[in-house]
Design an enzyme around this catalytic site. Structure first.
Site, short mmCIF file in Angstrom:
data_model
loop_
_atom_site.label_atom_id
_atom_site.label_comp_id
_atom_site.label_asym_id
_atom_site.label_seq_id
_atom_site.Cartn_x
_atom_site.Cartn_y
_atom_site.Cartn_z
N HIS A 188 -5.56 137.05 76.39
CA HIS A 188 -6.23 138.35 76.40
C HIS A 188 -6.01 138.99 77.76
O HIS A 188 -5.93 138.29 78.78
CB HIS A 188 -7.74 138.19 76.12
CG HIS A 188 -8.44 139.47 75.84
ND1 HIS A 188 -8.92 140.29 76.83
CD2 HIS A 188 -8.73 140.10 74.67
CE1 HIS A 188 -9.49 141.35 76.29
NE2 HIS A 188 -9.38 141.27 74.98
N HIS A 202 -2.10 146.68 69.42
CA HIS A 202 -3.56 146.82 69.48
C HIS A 202 -4.21 146.29 68.21
O HIS A 202 -4.72 145.17 68.19
CB HIS A 202 -3.93 148.27 69.74
CG HIS A 202 -5.38 148.52 70.01
ND1 HIS A 202 -6.27 147.53 70.36
CD2 HIS A 202 -6.12 149.67 70.00
CE1 HIS A 202 -7.47 148.03 70.54
NE2 HIS A 202 -7.41 149.34 70.32
N ARG A 240 -16.16 136.37 70.31
CA ARG A 240 -16.00 136.91 68.95
C ARG A 240 -15.27 135.89 68.07
O ARG A 240 -15.55 135.80 66.86
CB ARG A 240 -15.23 138.24 69.00
CG ARG A 240 -15.94 139.32 69.80
CD ARG A 240 -15.07 140.56 69.97
NE ARG A 240 -13.84 140.26 70.70
CZ ARG A 240 -12.84 141.11 70.85
NH1 ARG A 240 -12.91 142.31 70.32
NH2 ARG A 240 -11.76 140.76 71.53
N SER A 292 -7.79 152.28 71.66
CA SER A 292 -8.57 153.09 70.72
C SER A 292 -9.79 153.70 71.39
O SER A 292 -10.09 154.90 71.21
CB SER A 292 -8.98 152.26 69.50
OG SER A 292 -9.68 151.09 69.87
N ASP A 332 -8.62 137.98 67.16
CA ASP A 332 -7.64 138.11 66.09
C ASP A 332 -7.15 136.76 65.56
O ASP A 332 -6.54 136.71 64.49
CB ASP A 332 -6.43 138.91 66.59
CG ASP A 332 -6.82 140.32 66.99
OD1 ASP A 332 -7.47 141.00 66.19
OD2 ASP A 332 -6.50 140.72 68.12
#
Length: 436
Positions: free
Chosen positions: A318, A272, A327, A242, A373
């Site tokens: 990742h 994504h 995060r 993105s 996520d």
């Protein structure tokens, strides 16, 4: 926020470092600079800094480029300038040199709140400076004043069938030139039958207004979650799909709305922006099979069955990170504070203690630790936002902050049109035919 970009982009400048004494002065000045005014002050020095960096380092090499990198999605290939954030494999993301715990501590909070206001994070991404609460409040008011949806865009969204994916509608609306939060709220209410869209409150911050548009504004904890969610999802350096797409399209001097819409179209891809949905589906299937209060052994067995079935454990691993995503940690700390006894959160915690060991034993991942996520879907579900197809829209609202900040910088610094060299497989074979 997107509407405000055009005004900023005409006078863009790079927010590079400034002295602590100067920062203190800004906090105590009787009339504090607006974001646009501060940009105008920063641009000349930033332009000179880039000139100096190119003069000193322009002919230096990062090292060799491997053929495997071209076939492997350009993983690890140094090819972009991205001012707002840098991703370190060990530390995770740094926004203008600051870690997530640091920005949680330093950025202004809403009265009575404990999570950073995303408007403050946007100021930091653009200027490299921590704003005062007053500056953030003025930015909130400015965005609220620009939030109206044109009538023709309302009609477009209202005519979309509810079967059209929320991200398709979101991209359509952004392409048509309007503000992100307002039509994100309208899309949610249109698709899921949540009634008439309420008005934007000019006295409230961006996250509070977004929460209200979604129908959750009366829940202070959900509003706090949105502040945290938008902040930590806003930017993750420039190489992800993105971010890079927004920068690429912007390099053609395309309208910033078109650049942002292009970024959203990349985010909509299952590799994504849809990962948190996959995590939630996997968690609910696990609960259905082994129960809500399953033992560690039962969870471990289910994880192994996932791997043996040829699937990955969603939310773990990742492309860059080699430790637990900060995060993820920020969301875990939020859950421990607000929903420590929630069944789904307890399962997420159980998995956190089990999965890394299984992945290491299986040799399945260079990084067996959870990413962002692995947690977000459980938090949204707890507060009643259970429509998983919509989750990527929230990700997209957040990503506007990072993409927009870099678009401003690219215009300020005169970034050229991107035009890398490409090769065919035949060309590569010919190129290396007589080389060892």
């Amino acid at each position: 926020m997107a509407s405000a970009l055009r005004a900023s982009i005409k006078k863009t400048g790079s927010p590079f470092a400034r002295s602590a004494a100067s920062a203190r002065f800004m906090s105590t000045a009787s009339k504090q600079a607006t974001l646009k005014e501060r940009l105008a002050e920063l641009i000349p020095a930033a332009q000179e800094q880039v000139k100096a960096a190119r003069a000193e380092h322009g002919k230096k090499s990062f090292g060799p480029v491997l053929v495997d990198q071209l076939y492997g999605g350009m993983r690890g290939l140094p090819a972009l300038i991205w001012e707002g954030s840098v991703l370190d494999p060990e530390e995770g993301i740094r926004f203008r040199g600051k870690t997530i715990p640091e920005i949680q501590d330093l950025l202004p909070k809403a009265p009575g709140g404990s999570e950073p206001l995303p408007e403050g994070l946007f100021w930091l991404l653009v200027t490299g400076e921590i704003p005062t609460y007053e500056q953030v409040a003025e930015l909130s008011k400015d965005w609220a004043a620009r939030a109206a949806i044109p009538d023709f865009v309302e009609e477009i969204l209202d005519r979309c069938p509810p079967t059209l994916h929320p991200m398709s509608q979101f991209s359509l609306a952004v392409t048509a030139d309007c503000e992100a939060a307002q039509h994100a709220g309208r899309i949610y209410r249109n698709i899921y039958g949540r009634g008439k869209l309420p008005s934007i409150d000019a006295q409230k911050d961006y996250s509070h207004n977004l929460s209200t548009l979604l129908g959750f504004g009366e829940n202070p904890a959900f509003v706090e979650l949105m502040r945290l969610y938008i902040t930590i999802h806003s930017d993750h350096e420039g190489g992800n799909v993105s971010a890079h797409t927004g920068k690429l399209v912007g390099s053609a001097l395309s309208d910033p709305f078109l650049s942002y819409a292009a970024a959203l179209n990349g985010l909509a891809g299952p590799l994504h922006g849809l990962a948190n949905q996959e995590v939630l589906v996997w968690l609910t299937k696990m609960q259905a099979k082994i129960g809500e209060d399953a033992s560690d052994e039962a969870v471990k067995e289910y994880v192994w069955s996932t791997l043996k079935g040829g699937q990955v454990v969603p939310g773990y691993g990742h492309a860059v990170l080699r430790k637990t995503d900060p995060r993820y940690v920020a969301q875990r700390e939020f859950a421990l504070k607000h929903l420590p006894n929630d069944k789904l959160f307890k399962l997420v915690s159980q998995i956190y203690n089990i999965v890394p060991g299984v992945l290491l034993e299986a040799g399945k991942a260079k990084n067996p630790w959870p990413n962002v996520d692995a947690h977000s879907g459980a938090l949204l579900t707890y507060y009643g936002l259970t429509e998983m197809q919509y989750y990527t829209v929230l990700f997209g609202v957040s990503r506007a902050f990072g993409v927009t900040a870099q678009l401003i910088w690219d215009r300020a610094l005169g970034a050229p049109l991107e035009r890398p060299k490409s090769y065919s497989t035949d060309a590569i074979n010919k190129l290396f035919k007589d080389k060892n």
